[in-house]
Design a protein around this motif. Sequence first.
Motif, PDB file in Angstrom:
ATOM      1  N   LYS A 114       0.863  -1.176   0.000  1.00  0.00           N
ATOM      2  CA  LYS A 114       0.000   0.000   0.000  1.00  0.00           C
ATOM      3  C   LYS A 114       0.901   1.227   0.000  1.00  0.00           C
ATOM      4  O   LYS A 114       1.944   1.240   0.646  1.00  0.00           O
ATOM      5  CB  LYS A 114      -0.895  -0.003   1.228  1.00  0.00           C
ATOM      6  CG  LYS A 114      -1.881  -1.162   1.257  1.00  0.00           C
ATOM      7  CD  LYS A 114      -2.624  -1.231   2.580  1.00  0.00           C
ATOM      8  CE  LYS A 114      -3.564  -2.431   2.606  1.00  0.00           C
ATOM      9  NZ  LYS A 114      -4.220  -2.604   3.925  1.00  0.00           N
ATOM     10  N   ALA A 115       0.512   2.242  -0.744  1.00  0.00           N
ATOM     11  CA  ALA A 115       1.353   3.426  -0.890  1.00  0.00           C
ATOM     12  C   ALA A 115       1.648   4.061   0.460  1.00  0.00           C
ATOM     13  O   ALA A 115       0.795   4.122   1.353  1.00  0.00           O
ATOM     14  CB  ALA A 115       0.680   4.439  -1.809  1.00  0.00           C
ATOM     15  N   GLY A 116       2.899   4.531   0.606  1.00  0.00           N
ATOM     16  CA  GLY A 116       3.289   5.221   1.813  1.00  0.00           C
ATOM     17  C   GLY A 116       4.018   4.364   2.825  1.00  0.00           C
ATOM     18  O   GLY A 116       4.368   4.854   3.904  1.00  0.00           O
ATOM     19  N   HIS A 117       4.270   3.089   2.493  1.00  0.00           N
ATOM     20  CA  HIS A 117       4.911   2.191   3.446  1.00  0.00           C
ATOM     21  C   HIS A 117       6.368   1.891   3.105  1.00  0.00           C
ATOM     22  O   HIS A 117       7.043   1.229   3.893  1.00  0.00           O
ATOM     23  CB  HIS A 117       4.133   0.873   3.532  1.00  0.00           C
ATOM     24  CG  HIS A 117       2.799   0.998   4.190  1.00  0.00           C
ATOM     25  ND1 HIS A 117       2.615   0.891   5.549  1.00  0.00           N
ATOM     26  CD2 HIS A 117       1.569   1.244   3.675  1.00  0.00           C
ATOM     27  CE1 HIS A 117       1.344   1.053   5.857  1.00  0.00           C
ATOM     28  NE2 HIS A 117       0.684   1.271   4.730  1.00  0.00           N
ATOM     29  N   CYS A 143      10.270   3.046   2.394  1.00  0.00           N
ATOM     30  CA  CYS A 143      11.194   4.138   2.672  1.00  0.00           C
ATOM     31  C   CYS A 143      12.311   4.194   1.634  1.00  0.00           C
ATOM     32  O   CYS A 143      13.347   4.825   1.871  1.00  0.00           O
ATOM     33  CB  CYS A 143      11.788   3.979   4.068  1.00  0.00           C
ATOM     34  SG  CYS A 143      12.741   2.470   4.292  1.00  0.00           S
ATOM     35  N   ARG A 198       4.603   3.988  -8.191  1.00  0.00           N
ATOM     36  CA  ARG A 198       3.233   3.894  -7.684  1.00  0.00           C
ATOM     37  C   ARG A 198       2.230   3.698  -8.813  1.00  0.00           C
ATOM     38  O   ARG A 198       2.470   4.046  -9.958  1.00  0.00           O
ATOM     39  CB  ARG A 198       2.852   5.147  -6.891  1.00  0.00           C
ATOM     40  CG  ARG A 198       3.582   5.311  -5.579  1.00  0.00           C
ATOM     41  CD  ARG A 198       2.936   6.390  -4.726  1.00  0.00           C
ATOM     42  NE  ARG A 198       3.612   6.538  -3.433  1.00  0.00           N
ATOM     43  CZ  ARG A 198       3.124   7.227  -2.420  1.00  0.00           C
ATOM     44  NH1 ARG A 198       1.965   7.860  -2.540  1.00  0.00           N
ATOM     45  NH2 ARG A 198       3.794   7.307  -1.277  1.00  0.00           N
ATOM     46  N   GLU A 209       2.406   0.627  -4.264  1.00  0.00           N
ATOM     47  CA  GLU A 209       3.765   0.917  -4.694  1.00  0.00           C
ATOM     48  C   GLU A 209       4.645  -0.319  -4.585  1.00  0.00           C
ATOM     49  O   GLU A 209       4.350  -1.251  -3.822  1.00  0.00           O
ATOM     50  CB  GLU A 209       4.363   2.066  -3.885  1.00  0.00           C
ATOM     51  CG  GLU A 209       4.534   1.780  -2.404  1.00  0.00           C
ATOM     52  CD  GLU A 209       5.135   2.955  -1.654  1.00  0.00           C
ATOM     53  OE1 GLU A 209       5.679   3.871  -2.286  1.00  0.00           O
ATOM     54  OE2 GLU A 209       5.062   2.952  -0.400  1.00  0.00           O
TER      55      GLU A 209
END
Length: 206
Positions: A93-96, A98, A103, A117
């Motif tokens: 899931k997007a945002g996980h 680093c 995306r 992503e």
Amino acid sequence: MDVWSPPPADGASEAKGWYLALMAPNSKGPAFAWLDPSRLYCNSQALADCVKDLLAPFRDDAIDLVAGIDAMGFILGASVASTLGKGFLAVRKAGHLCVSSQRQSYSDYTGREKSMEVRDDVIRPGVRVLLVDQWIETGGTMKAAIQLLERLGATVAWPPWPWRTRKEASGFESITNARTASLRNSRAKLMGNIWTPSKALRNERT
């Protein structure tokens, strides 16, 4: 069926797909239009047999890497990768992540807009990826994952998923158009079924 029940004897009429009986029934009403496979995963033989059946259509395919879709696709995907002796790539899931990633936006089965992503330092052009998920509803998530991996240069093998739900119709058509397969069993809406390639797609592959 008890989670600790042994599998039927080899050759028994109920042996094929015996583990489907381990899926817990919906006890929370119409808001949950599916069964819960997590109990199946608690039985080591059930999980092994499920993965074996899931991989049967791919026994002659060259697969370099297995990818699983966040989050429940991680369980089956990692099991498939271990069985094949291949690596595992998490479609997050997007945002996980680093690290540098690519995306893809999509609409999930609720109609909400989301993004997924994947790290961009793994896939190389021509890498054959087997894409795994647990459920298909509208098909938006699986289709987005296919698009994301292909944009990075992967060749996506015919993606498997073992169960679909009552919302399957539009998702089935959408994913079929994206080079995938169907589940063939009139009981699939109630208890799920093992993935099998449709006749049309088998013909297309040859």
